[in-house]
Write an enzyme that holds these catalytic residues in place. Sequence first.
Site, PDB file in Angstrom:
ATOM      1  N   CYS A 130       0.823  -1.471   0.031  1.00 36.90           N
ATOM      2  CA  CYS A 130      -0.369  -0.058  -0.012  1.00 36.90           C
ATOM      3  C   CYS A 130       1.067   1.065  -0.116  1.00 36.90           C
ATOM      4  CB  CYS A 130      -0.888  -0.301   1.306  1.00 36.90           C
ATOM      5  SG  CYS A 130      -1.853   1.485   1.457  1.00 36.90           S
ATOM      6  N   CYS A 144      -5.716  -3.834   6.830  1.00 37.14           N
ATOM      7  CA  CYS A 144      -7.470  -2.778   6.616  1.00 37.14           C
ATOM      8  C   CYS A 144      -8.714  -3.406   5.769  1.00 37.14           C
ATOM      9  CB  CYS A 144      -6.857  -1.702   5.808  1.00 37.14           C
ATOM     10  SG  CYS A 144      -6.230  -1.725   4.562  1.00 37.14           S
TER      11      CYS A 144
END
Length: 358
Positions: free
Chosen positions: A101, A199
């Site tokens: 990410c 997440c």
Amino acid sequence: MRVLAALSGGVDSAVAAARAVDAGHDVVGVHMALSRSRAEHRSGSRGCCSIEDANDARRAADRLGIPYYVWDLSDEFHDTVVADFLSEYAAGRTPNPCVRCNEHIKFDTLLERGLALGFDAVCTGHYARIDVRADGGRELHRAADLAKDQSYVLAVMGPERLARAMFPLGATASKAEVRAEAVARGLGVSNKPDSYDICFVADGDTQGFLARELGERPGEILDETGAVVGAHSGAYAYTVGQRKGLRLPRPAADGAPRYVTGIDTTRNVVTVGPETLLSVRELVGDAEVWLAPDVPATEPTACEVQVRAHGAPVAATVKRDHGRVNVALTEPMRGVAAGQSLVIYRGSRVLGQATITR
């Protein structure tokens, strides 16, 4: 400078943006919408990109008096971070989605769009320090608060992205200090819990997520002699060093616990064995990213390496060889899996990063 402040909706990014404003920068806040299901709500500390997060980010921007935008990066996030996560597990490796990410979204897509719009830098709430040498070179270092240090997941960013990054929280002594500052500034996120785990797996059930996305692939579990000792519904659901969740019908002959020692997704086989088989003294990594041109390490170089975000660094000798990193550890390291991020330090300074291949 014109600074693009990434506002996640949490306390760290809000205080980082506030400090950028105090430093006199022209700051614009942006919330990255990464989930394709943003109608969902948060569940405590799990998940991201919920309605609450976007609203919290907006309120923080309003409090700071800065413009605020929401950028939909959900397709980019899915096609890079989530897709990489699934393909790595499907190949029997153990990825770190936070590393990907930071590489593909926060310091690639976000920075690229920001630069195209005339911004000079991206500001985030990461806990890491950037030191500028007398010659102007920039170094990535561990945060002052080692308990919150995030230099491990930032090591993949590379020198070009490092030149455009701002981490205002890096020298802060503790998270408690950040929360106290948020209270003093009237930021409503001061008591918001930290996010943790993956997440995009909001319920925390990684194996369930993999099973839904990759499907069941029944196979055998073998011991170190090659004998069948159990069965599994998908080799991708295991990782080297795993002890729990093996569901073996009988214990080892000596009664000692067994651990996953190997994963072969081509044969769809998981191998287990005693803890002694988990120790390694050499590591090889590729896809190298090097942040320290003044430390070439083309000859054996003393340093420390770390293979987990909050793992302990281990003294080692490192040699770089055309994009590959060869590591000789001074003491055995246990339970290392292909796919993990190998980060190389010298003291607090990050020298480079590679992905473990064997």
